[in-house]
Design a protein around this motif. Structure first.
Motif, mmCIF file in Angstrom:
data_model
loop_
_atom_site.group_PDB
_atom_site.id
_atom_site.type_symbol
_atom_site.label_atom_id
_atom_site.label_comp_id
_atom_site.label_asym_id
_atom_site.label_seq_id
_atom_site.Cartn_x
_atom_site.Cartn_y
_atom_site.Cartn_z
ATOM 1 N N GLY A 103 3.486 -33.924 5.933
ATOM 2 C CA GLY A 103 2.493 -33.032 5.711
ATOM 3 C C GLY A 103 2.963 -31.616 5.610
ATOM 4 N N VAL A 104 4.348 -31.408 5.845
ATOM 5 C CA VAL A 104 5.003 -30.242 5.840
ATOM 6 C C VAL A 104 6.068 -30.130 4.655
ATOM 7 C CG1 VAL A 104 6.715 -28.433 7.157
ATOM 8 C CG2 VAL A 104 4.853 -29.807 8.455
ATOM 9 N N PHE A 105 5.889 -29.087 3.845
ATOM 10 C CA PHE A 105 6.739 -29.199 2.543
ATOM 11 C C PHE A 105 7.110 -28.001 2.546
ATOM 12 C CE2 PHE A 105 2.779 -31.675 2.130
ATOM 13 C CZ PHE A 105 3.319 -33.057 1.651
ATOM 14 N N VAL A 106 8.630 -28.007 2.062
ATOM 15 C CA VAL A 106 9.468 -26.858 2.023
ATOM 16 C C VAL A 106 9.982 -26.672 0.667
ATOM 17 C CG1 VAL A 106 11.760 -25.663 2.449
ATOM 18 C CG2 VAL A 106 10.259 -27.026 4.371
ATOM 19 N N PHE A 107 9.477 -25.494 -0.185
ATOM 20 C CA PHE A 107 9.944 -25.253 -1.286
ATOM 21 C C PHE A 107 11.526 -25.065 -1.711
ATOM 22 C CE2 PHE A 107 5.364 -24.075 -1.523
ATOM 23 C CZ PHE A 107 4.904 -25.023 -2.406
ATOM 24 N N PRO A 108 12.269 -25.824 -2.498
ATOM 25 C CA PRO A 108 13.488 -25.539 -2.749
ATOM 26 C C PRO A 108 13.924 -24.260 -3.275
ATOM 27 C CG PRO A 108 12.864 -26.957 -4.248
ATOM 28 C CD PRO A 108 11.656 -26.817 -3.253
ATOM 29 N N ALA A 109 15.308 -23.735 -3.229
ATOM 30 C CA ALA A 109 15.744 -22.525 -3.952
ATOM 31 C C ALA A 109 16.087 -23.011 -5.421
ATOM 32 C CB ALA A 109 16.797 -21.972 -3.197
ATOM 33 N N GLY A 110 16.002 -21.789 -6.181
ATOM 34 C CA GLY A 110 16.581 -21.914 -7.689
ATOM 35 C C GLY A 110 15.382 -22.239 -8.513
ATOM 36 N N GLU A 111 14.443 -22.993 -8.249
ATOM 37 C CA GLU A 111 13.455 -23.506 -9.352
ATOM 38 C C GLU A 111 11.878 -23.417 -8.524
ATOM 39 O OE1 GLU A 111 13.787 -27.209 -10.645
ATOM 40 O OE2 GLU A 111 14.322 -28.162 -8.955
ATOM 41 N N VAL A 112 11.014 -23.219 -9.187
ATOM 42 C CA VAL A 112 9.572 -23.481 -8.592
ATOM 43 C C VAL A 112 9.150 -24.794 -8.732
ATOM 44 C CG1 VAL A 112 7.259 -22.555 -8.955
ATOM 45 C CG2 VAL A 112 9.079 -21.033 -9.112
ATOM 46 N N THR A 113 8.569 -25.276 -7.806
ATOM 47 C CA THR A 113 8.222 -26.626 -7.576
ATOM 48 C C THR A 113 6.723 -26.405 -7.045
ATOM 49 O OG1 THR A 113 8.833 -27.158 -5.407
ATOM 50 C CG2 THR A 113 10.170 -27.712 -7.217
ATOM 51 N N SER A 114 5.977 -27.647 -7.274
ATOM 52 C CA SER A 114 4.408 -27.461 -7.019
ATOM 53 C C SER A 114 3.820 -28.727 -6.273
ATOM 54 C CB SER A 114 3.541 -27.154 -8.001
ATOM 55 O OG SER A 114 3.852 -28.186 -9.387
ATOM 56 N N HIS A 115 2.701 -28.574 -5.751
ATOM 57 C CA HIS A 115 2.052 -29.820 -4.980
ATOM 58 C C HIS A 115 0.576 -29.625 -5.325
ATOM 59 C CE1 HIS A 115 5.524 -31.013 -2.613
ATOM 60 N NE2 HIS A 115 5.725 -29.563 -2.421
ATOM 61 N N ALA A 116 -0.046 -30.712 -5.697
ATOM 62 C CA ALA A 116 -1.400 -30.863 -5.947
ATOM 63 C C ALA A 116 -2.194 -31.001 -4.540
ATOM 64 C CB ALA A 116 -1.907 -31.773 -6.953
ATOM 65 N N VAL A 117 -3.161 -30.371 -4.225
ATOM 66 C CA VAL A 117 -3.983 -30.609 -3.079
ATOM 67 C C VAL A 117 -5.301 -30.519 -3.344
ATOM 68 C CG1 VAL A 117 -4.620 -29.416 -0.889
ATOM 69 C CG2 VAL A 117 -2.487 -29.102 -1.763
ATOM 70 N N THR A 118 -6.038 -31.715 -3.042
ATOM 71 C CA THR A 118 -7.473 -31.815 -3.305
ATOM 72 C C THR A 118 -8.041 -31.157 -1.935
ATOM 73 O OG1 THR A 118 -7.456 -33.554 -4.828
ATOM 74 C CG2 THR A 118 -9.469 -33.450 -3.563
ATOM 75 N N MET A 119 -8.885 -30.094 -2.007
ATOM 76 C CA MET A 119 -9.390 -29.743 -0.554
ATOM 77 C C MET A 119 -11.030 -30.344 -0.330
ATOM 78 S SD MET A 119 -8.609 -25.558 -1.162
ATOM 79 C CE MET A 119 -8.483 -25.265 0.510
ATOM 80 N N ARG A 120 -11.348 -30.028 0.991
ATOM 81 C CA ARG A 120 -12.252 -30.988 1.526
ATOM 82 C C ARG A 120 -13.461 -30.822 0.687
ATOM 83 N NH1 ARG A 120 -12.603 -29.582 7.348
ATOM 84 N NH2 ARG A 120 -10.387 -29.192 7.150
ATOM 85 N N ASN A 121 -13.642 -29.814 0.047
ATOM 86 C CA ASN A 121 -14.995 -29.431 -0.872
ATOM 87 C C ASN A 121 -14.837 -30.128 -2.187
ATOM 88 O OD1 ASN A 121 -13.438 -27.617 -1.629
ATOM 89 N ND2 ASN A 121 -14.763 -26.092 -1.650
ATOM 90 N N GLY A 122 -13.491 -30.422 -2.678
ATOM 91 C CA GLY A 122 -13.375 -31.280 -4.036
ATOM 92 C C GLY A 122 -12.616 -30.446 -4.819
ATOM 93 N N ALA A 123 -12.359 -28.943 -4.398
ATOM 94 C CA ALA A 123 -11.703 -28.145 -5.288
ATOM 95 C C ALA A 123 -10.163 -28.692 -5.450
ATOM 96 C CB ALA A 123 -11.624 -26.752 -4.465
ATOM 97 N N GLU A 124 -9.763 -28.779 -6.592
ATOM 98 C CA GLU A 124 -8.271 -28.992 -6.858
ATOM 99 C C GLU A 124 -7.365 -27.778 -6.982
ATOM 100 O OE1 GLU A 124 -7.232 -31.854 -7.103
ATOM 101 O OE2 GLU A 124 -9.022 -33.006 -6.902
ATOM 102 N N VAL A 125 -6.412 -27.673 -6.015
ATOM 103 C CA VAL A 125 -5.481 -26.537 -5.974
ATOM 104 C C VAL A 125 -4.236 -26.804 -5.977
ATOM 105 C CG1 VAL A 125 -4.756 -24.759 -4.292
ATOM 106 C CG2 VAL A 125 -7.238 -25.274 -4.703
ATOM 107 N N THR A 126 -3.263 -26.072 -6.997
ATOM 108 C CA THR A 126 -1.793 -26.463 -6.977
ATOM 109 C C THR A 126 -1.115 -25.382 -6.316
ATOM 110 O OG1 THR A 126 -2.102 -27.405 -9.381
ATOM 111 C CG2 THR A 126 0.123 -26.434 -8.616
#
Length: 393
Positions: A113-136
């Motif tokens: 559950g812990v994510f470290v973003f690498p260097a050199g390029e942007v990466t992303s993770h999708a999160v569905t929050m407890r109220n259903g909101a979709e956040v990247t």
């Protein structure tokens, strides 16, 4: 409309030795300050749990040095495990103080559950929050202590309904901090990102944009009496509605020690013997307003005062007395510095009788009519002249 939330923190600088205290406080106070400073990540964890956030973003400089103080690493890993056990995800980038060097690659020793973003390029993770909101959640780390590239522009390709961009950057070239990963506010506003979770600038800032906000939470714990290190320090909590829209971030303090600048204006003080009592009362008020934090105080006397000569003569004695008496008031805190920017008060009536440049200018002003020089302008010029003379003496 149901809301969920996330926590935004940056510039934790864990493992900082608080060298700014130097020898100005006792070894016992210095050691206790370092002990207290080591509790701030624990405070962050408690806030994340009590606020029931869905995730935490840490926007760089988690550690004070690239070699990651061993004690700080242990405390961080324990805190991350607790967040993981509570179902709270953590997304983090590394900044100029703790870049992703070969010795400290992302992901090592970190819980699920812990994510470290690498260097050199942007990466992303999708999160569905407890109220259903979709956040990247998208981000990029530093791989060097002096990142020169504009990393904000790398976020142009990120897609999603609500995007949180995590970046360690100097927006607008703030000269109080190194100009790393420099970008402009226009770079942020023309990106697809709705909330820029920024780090690097220690002064808390929240700016609204057409898409949402870009914000610096400031550092988690002040480290000196420098202006940007003073006052309450902590994290920002951001509420997210079901439709992905964002509320304005709100601040929650997490600091264990509070650095503060106190100013005492001596302009209206007519007796030098009152100065010590005034200073002690000011310190008592600060302690009462400190929210039970240990205070580290820089005390400055200001103003143009008629007691200037006597004040300067006794300044070292007064400073010593303040330092001594403050020990009974401040507990684990201390007065770390006493200074002054006072100047001698100027009597304009007397100055008009002297053979000086100031006298000449003042008498010239007096010779002008109201039509030639309005009273408001005359008063403003007098104030400027007095101020200039006071600093020159």
């Amino acid at each position: 409309m149901a809301t969920a939330r996330f926590l935004h923190a940056a510039d934790l600088h864990l493992g900082s030795p608080l060298k700014s205290l130097g020898t100005r406080v006792s070894p016992e106070i210095h050691e206790q300050a370092k002990v207290l400073a080591n509790t701030v990540f624990r405070n962050l964890v408690e806030v994340a749990k009590s606020e029931q956030v869905d995730f935490v973003v840490l926007a760089g400089d988690i550690y004070d040095k690239a070699d990651r103080d061993p004690g700080a690493r242990i405390r961080v890993n324990l805190g991350l495990r607790e967040l993981s056990a509570a179902g709270i995800k953590v997304f983090l980038v590394h900044g100029n103080h703790d870049p992703l060097t070969p010795d400290y690659l992302s992901g090592r020793e970190l819980p699920d559950g812990v994510f470290v973003f690498p260097a050199g390029e942007v990466t992303s993770h999708a999160v569905t929050m407890r109220n259903g909101a979709e956040v990247t959640v998208a981000g990029v780390s530093y791989k060097t202590t002096a990142e020169e590239n504009n990393l904000a522009r790398l976020f142009q390709s990120v897609s999603g309904r609500t995007i949180v961009g995590v970046l360690h950057t100097n927006v607008g070239g703030n000269n109080q901090h190194g100009n790393y990963a420099p970008c402009s506010s226009a770079d942020l506003q023309t990106s697809p990102v709705n909330y820029w979770a920024l780090g690097h600038i220690h002064d808390r800032q929240v700016h609204e944009t057409p898409k949402g906000y870009w914000a610096y939470p400031g550092n988690l714990q002040g480290r000196s009496t420098k202006a940007t290190e003073c006052g309450a320090k902590g994290v920002l909590i951001v509420d997210v509605h079901e439709d992905g829209s964002l509320e304005k971030p709100r601040f929650v303090p997490c600091d264990a020690i509070r650095f503060q600048r106190l100013s005492i204006d001596l302009t209206d003080v007519s007796n030098n013997s009152d100065v010590l009592d005034i200073a002690i009362e000011k310190l008592k008020e600060a302690v009462a307003d400190s929210e039970d934090r240990s205070l580290m105080v820089r005390l400055e006397f200001t103003g143009a005062t008629e007691i200037y000569d006597e004040f300067i003569k006794d300044f070292e004695k007064t400073s010593s007395n303040i330092m001594g008496m403050s020990q009974d008031i401040m507990g684990d805190g201390a007065v770390v510095k006493v200074c002054h920017t006072c100047r001698r008060a100027i009597d304009l009536t007397i100055e008009r009788t002297r053979k000086t440049i100031l006298s000449f200018v003042l008498n010239e002003l007096d010779s002008k009519t109201q039509e030639e020089i309005p009273d408001e302008l005359r008063s403003a010029v007098e104030l400027l002249l007095v101020d200039a003379l006071g600093w020159a003496q």
